[in-house]
Every structure is written in C-alpha cells, then in structure tokens.
Design a protein around this motif. Structure first.
Motif, PDB file in Angstrom:
ATOM      1  N   GLU A  52       0.833  -1.207   0.000  1.00 52.32           N
ATOM      2  CA  GLU A  52       0.000   0.000   0.000  1.00 52.32           C
ATOM      3  C   GLU A  52       0.869   1.258   0.000  1.00 52.32           C
ATOM      4  O   GLU A  52       0.650   2.177  -0.791  1.00 52.32           O
ATOM      5  CB  GLU A  52      -0.930  -0.011   1.214  1.00 52.32           C
ATOM      6  N   ARG A  53       1.860   1.283   0.860  1.00 49.09           N
ATOM      7  CA  ARG A  53       2.783   2.426   0.905  1.00 49.09           C
ATOM      8  C   ARG A  53       3.626   2.492  -0.365  1.00 49.09           C
ATOM      9  O   ARG A  53       3.832   3.555  -0.936  1.00 49.09           O
ATOM     10  CB  ARG A  53       3.685   2.337   2.136  1.00 49.09           C
ATOM     11  N   GLY A  54       4.105   1.341  -0.816  1.00 48.11           N
ATOM     12  CA  GLY A  54       4.904   1.286  -2.032  1.00 48.11           C
ATOM     13  C   GLY A  54       4.143   1.807  -3.242  1.00 48.11           C
ATOM     14  O   GLY A  54       4.677   2.580  -4.042  1.00 48.11           O
ATOM     15  N   LEU A  55       2.876   1.422  -3.360  1.00 45.84           N
ATOM     16  CA  LEU A  55       2.055   1.889  -4.479  1.00 45.84           C
ATOM     17  C   LEU A  55       1.824   3.390  -4.395  1.00 45.84           C
ATOM     18  O   LEU A  55       1.889   4.092  -5.408  1.00 45.84           O
ATOM     19  CB  LEU A  55       0.722   1.145  -4.519  1.00 45.84           C
ATOM     20  N   SER A  56       1.575   3.891  -3.197  1.00 43.59           N
ATOM     21  CA  SER A  56       1.378   5.330  -3.021  1.00 43.59           C
ATOM     22  C   SER A  56       2.644   6.103  -3.440  1.00 43.59           C
ATOM     23  O   SER A  56       2.565   7.117  -4.146  1.00 43.59           O
ATOM     24  CB  SER A  56       1.031   5.636  -1.563  1.00 43.59           C
ATOM     25  N   LEU A  57       3.803   5.606  -3.015  1.00 42.50           N
ATOM     26  CA  LEU A  57       5.066   6.254  -3.386  1.00 42.50           C
ATOM     27  C   LEU A  57       5.326   6.151  -4.884  1.00 42.50           C
ATOM     28  O   LEU A  57       5.832   7.092  -5.506  1.00 42.50           O
ATOM     29  CB  LEU A  57       6.221   5.632  -2.592  1.00 42.50           C
ATOM     30  N   LEU A  58       4.974   5.019  -5.475  1.00 44.36           N
ATOM     31  CA  LEU A  58       5.137   4.834  -6.920  1.00 44.36           C
ATOM     32  C   LEU A  58       4.278   5.831  -7.686  1.00 44.36           C
ATOM     33  O   LEU A  58       4.727   6.442  -8.655  1.00 44.36           O
ATOM     34  CB  LEU A  58       4.790   3.398  -7.316  1.00 44.36           C
ATOM     35  N   TRP A 103      18.512  10.295 -17.276  1.00 44.31           N
ATOM     36  CA  TRP A 103      17.946  11.399 -16.495  1.00 44.31           C
ATOM     37  C   TRP A 103      17.621  10.931 -15.074  1.00 44.31           C
ATOM     38  O   TRP A 103      17.932  11.613 -14.093  1.00 44.31           O
ATOM     39  CB  TRP A 103      16.690  11.950 -17.185  1.00 44.31           C
ATOM     40  N   GLN A 104      16.996   9.748 -14.954  1.00 43.04           N
ATOM     41  CA  GLN A 104      16.643   9.221 -13.634  1.00 43.04           C
ATOM     42  C   GLN A 104      17.886   9.056 -12.763  1.00 43.04           C
ATOM     43  O   GLN A 104      17.879   9.397 -11.580  1.00 43.04           O
ATOM     44  CB  GLN A 104      15.928   7.870 -13.776  1.00 43.04           C
ATOM     45  N   ALA A 105      18.962   8.528 -13.349  1.00 42.76           N
ATOM     46  CA  ALA A 105      20.197   8.292 -12.591  1.00 42.76           C
ATOM     47  C   ALA A 105      20.810   9.601 -12.094  1.00 42.76           C
ATOM     48  O   ALA A 105      21.434   9.627 -11.027  1.00 42.76           O
ATOM     49  CB  ALA A 105      21.197   7.532 -13.454  1.00 42.76           C
ATOM     50  N   ALA A 106      20.607  10.683 -12.851  1.00 44.92           N
ATOM     51  CA  ALA A 106      21.212  11.970 -12.496  1.00 44.92           C
ATOM     52  C   ALA A 106      20.302  12.864 -11.666  1.00 44.92           C
ATOM     53  O   ALA A 106      20.769  13.822 -11.047  1.00 44.92           O
ATOM     54  CB  ALA A 106      21.620  12.715 -13.773  1.00 44.92           C
ATOM     55  N   ASP A 107      19.019  12.572 -11.617  1.00 46.70           N
ATOM     56  CA  ASP A 107      18.058  13.448 -10.941  1.00 46.70           C
ATOM     57  C   ASP A 107      17.970  13.087  -9.454  1.00 46.70           C
ATOM     58  O   ASP A 107      17.521  11.993  -9.094  1.00 46.70           O
ATOM     59  CB  ASP A 107      16.681  13.338 -11.612  1.00 46.70           C
ATOM     60  N   GLU A 108      18.376  14.015  -8.602  1.00 44.64           N
ATOM     61  CA  GLU A 108      18.414  13.764  -7.156  1.00 44.64           C
ATOM     62  C   GLU A 108      17.031  13.485  -6.568  1.00 44.64           C
ATOM     63  O   GLU A 108      16.873  12.614  -5.708  1.00 44.64           O
ATOM     64  CB  GLU A 108      19.075  14.930  -6.430  1.00 44.64           C
ATOM     65  N   GLU A 109      16.017  14.221  -7.026  1.00 46.99           N
ATOM     66  CA  GLU A 109      14.655  14.012  -6.508  1.00 46.99           C
ATOM     67  C   GLU A 109      14.143  12.624  -6.891  1.00 46.99           C
ATOM     68  O   GLU A 109      13.533  11.935  -6.075  1.00 46.99           O
ATOM     69  CB  GLU A 109      13.717  15.101  -7.026  1.00 46.99           C
ATOM     70  N   TRP A 110      14.383  12.221  -8.137  1.00 48.10           N
ATOM     71  CA  TRP A 110      13.948  10.886  -8.582  1.00 48.10           C
ATOM     72  C   TRP A 110      14.640   9.824  -7.743  1.00 48.10           C
ATOM     73  O   TRP A 110      14.014   8.868  -7.294  1.00 48.10           O
ATOM     74  CB  TRP A 110      14.246  10.687 -10.070  1.00 48.10           C
ATOM     75  N   GLN A 111      15.947   9.989  -7.523  1.00 47.13           N
ATOM     76  CA  GLN A 111      16.703   9.020  -6.727  1.00 47.13           C
ATOM     77  C   GLN A 111      16.187   8.950  -5.288  1.00 47.13           C
ATOM     78  O   GLN A 111      16.098   7.862  -4.708  1.00 47.13           O
ATOM     79  CB  GLN A 111      18.199   9.362  -6.748  1.00 47.13           C
ATOM     80  N   ALA A 112      15.828  10.088  -4.709  1.00 47.29           N
ATOM     81  CA  ALA A 112      15.291  10.115  -3.347  1.00 47.29           C
ATOM     82  C   ALA A 112      13.947   9.378  -3.285  1.00 47.29           C
ATOM     83  O   ALA A 112      13.689   8.616  -2.338  1.00 47.29           O
ATOM     84  CB  ALA A 112      15.138  11.551  -2.862  1.00 47.29           C
ATOM     85  N   GLN A 113      13.114   9.592  -4.291  1.00 48.51           N
ATOM     86  CA  GLN A 113      11.824   8.902  -4.327  1.00 48.51           C
ATOM     87  C   GLN A 113      12.014   7.397  -4.514  1.00 48.51           C
ATOM     88  O   GLN A 113      11.308   6.591  -3.904  1.00 48.51           O
ATOM     89  CB  GLN A 113      10.939   9.488  -5.423  1.00 48.51           C
ATOM     90  N   PHE A 114      12.971   7.017  -5.344  1.00 54.52           N
ATOM     91  CA  PHE A 114      13.272   5.598  -5.541  1.00 54.52           C
ATOM     92  C   PHE A 114      13.737   4.965  -4.223  1.00 54.52           C
ATOM     93  O   PHE A 114      13.327   3.853  -3.874  1.00 54.52           O
ATOM     94  CB  PHE A 114      14.337   5.439  -6.634  1.00 54.52           C
ATOM     95  N   ALA A 115      14.570   5.688  -3.467  1.00 54.12           N
ATOM     96  CA  ALA A 115      15.039   5.206  -2.166  1.00 54.12           C
ATOM     97  C   ALA A 115      13.869   5.027  -1.189  1.00 54.12           C
ATOM     98  O   ALA A 115      13.858   4.076  -0.400  1.00 54.12           O
ATOM     99  CB  ALA A 115      16.086   6.160  -1.598  1.00 54.12           C
ATOM    100  N   ASP A 116      12.893   5.931  -1.237  1.00 56.33           N
ATOM    101  CA  ASP A 116      11.704   5.804  -0.385  1.00 56.33           C
ATOM    102  C   ASP A 116      10.922   4.536  -0.724  1.00 56.33           C
ATOM    103  O   ASP A 116      10.441   3.834   0.170  1.00 56.33           O
ATOM    104  CB  ASP A 116      10.800   7.028  -0.533  1.00 56.33           C
ATOM    105  N   ILE A 117      10.792   4.255  -2.018  1.00 61.17           N
ATOM    106  CA  ILE A 117      10.090   3.028  -2.421  1.00 61.17           C
ATOM    107  C   ILE A 117      10.869   1.809  -1.940  1.00 61.17           C
ATOM    108  O   ILE A 117      10.283   0.849  -1.425  1.00 61.17           O
ATOM    109  CB  ILE A 117       9.868   2.987  -3.949  1.00 61.17           C
ATOM    110  N   ALA A 118      12.188   1.851  -2.075  1.00 61.41           N
ATOM    111  CA  ALA A 118      13.022   0.740  -1.607  1.00 61.41           C
ATOM    112  C   ALA A 118      12.855   0.525  -0.104  1.00 61.41           C
ATOM    113  O   ALA A 118      12.805  -0.615   0.365  1.00 61.41           O
ATOM    114  CB  ALA A 118      14.482   0.992  -1.957  1.00 61.41           C
TER     115      ALA A 118
END
Length: 135
Positions: A52-58, A103-118
């Motif tokens: 549920e949390r993972g889907l919301s973050l996604l 772009w995803q690899a270089a974008d700090e916000e995208w990386q932070a969101q990916f870390a939250d999903i992880a």
C-alpha cells in the motif's frame, strides 16, 4: 408553463447532443493499444513488504516523472496478483528509454523517491524489469 416546456426541450437537446458527440455509438472505438510497434514497454515488478505504501510512493514518483522528465514517456502503476507493485512504462523508442534512464540516474529528486520506495518494499535486487519491443 411555456418556460418549463422550453427549458425541458433545451435540456433534452443538450443531453442528446452530448450523447451523440461522445461517440459511444460508433463501431471501432474499442480499447486503445497499450503501445505502438517500435515502442518499448517495460513492466517493472517489485515484491513489496508494504504494498500500500509502495504503491502510493510509486504514484507520487510517476507524477513527478510526468512533470520533470525531459524525455516524455507514459507510466501506469498497478498491483500484481502476487501482491507486488508494478509500473508499466512505455517509451517511444530505445533511444528515448536510454535518455530517460540517464535522467533518472542523475536526478536527485527521482533518486530520493526511488530510495523511499526501496525502504517500503525491501531489496532493490527484487525489482525485475521485463523489457518488450512492441511489434
């Protein structure tokens, strides 16, 4: 009384016009193809401890991508029948997909969101991409 008849007639005309313009009565207006030939579809499958949390973050990540990515592509979130979270991404081409990935690899916000999903789902090693070239 005349006003009521005119109002009723106007309402009926508007309703009929709306239905006719909607195109629901036309043949061939079925479900659109998810992708066109030559496009790349990626189905990401990630077993998630807190789906549920993972889907919301996604969903939040997908919204961010739509606004921020300089390389447009579509993405849709889902839950797999095994409970994993899923993202179905469609890129116009291999080149576009590669640029989006860079772009995803270089974008700090995208990386932070990916870390939250992880953090919600568990090991990134469990994330499985299935890449399809549409024919």
């Amino acid at each position: 009384m005349k006003w009521i008849r005119e109002s009723t007639l106007m309402l009926i005309v508007l309703m009929v016009s709306t239905i006719a313009l909607a195109g629901h009565h036309e043949k061939g207006n079925g479900v659109m193809l998810p992708a066109q030939p030559g496009q790349i579809m990626i189905v990401y499958h990630w077993p998630c401890a807190d789906a549920e949390r993972g889907l919301s973050l996604l969903k939040t990540m997908i919204a961010y991508e739509r606004d921020a990515s300089p390389h447009p592509y579509s993405a849709a979130p889902a839950i797999h029948n095994d409970g994993a979270i899923v993202s179905v991404d469609v890129h116009p081409s291999v080149e576009s997909m590669e640029k989006a990935t860079e772009w995803q690899a270089a974008d700090e916000e995208w990386q932070a969101q990916f870390a939250d999903i992880a953090a919600a789902c568990g090991s990134v090693d469990d994330l499985t991409p299935n890449v399809l070239t549409m024919q």
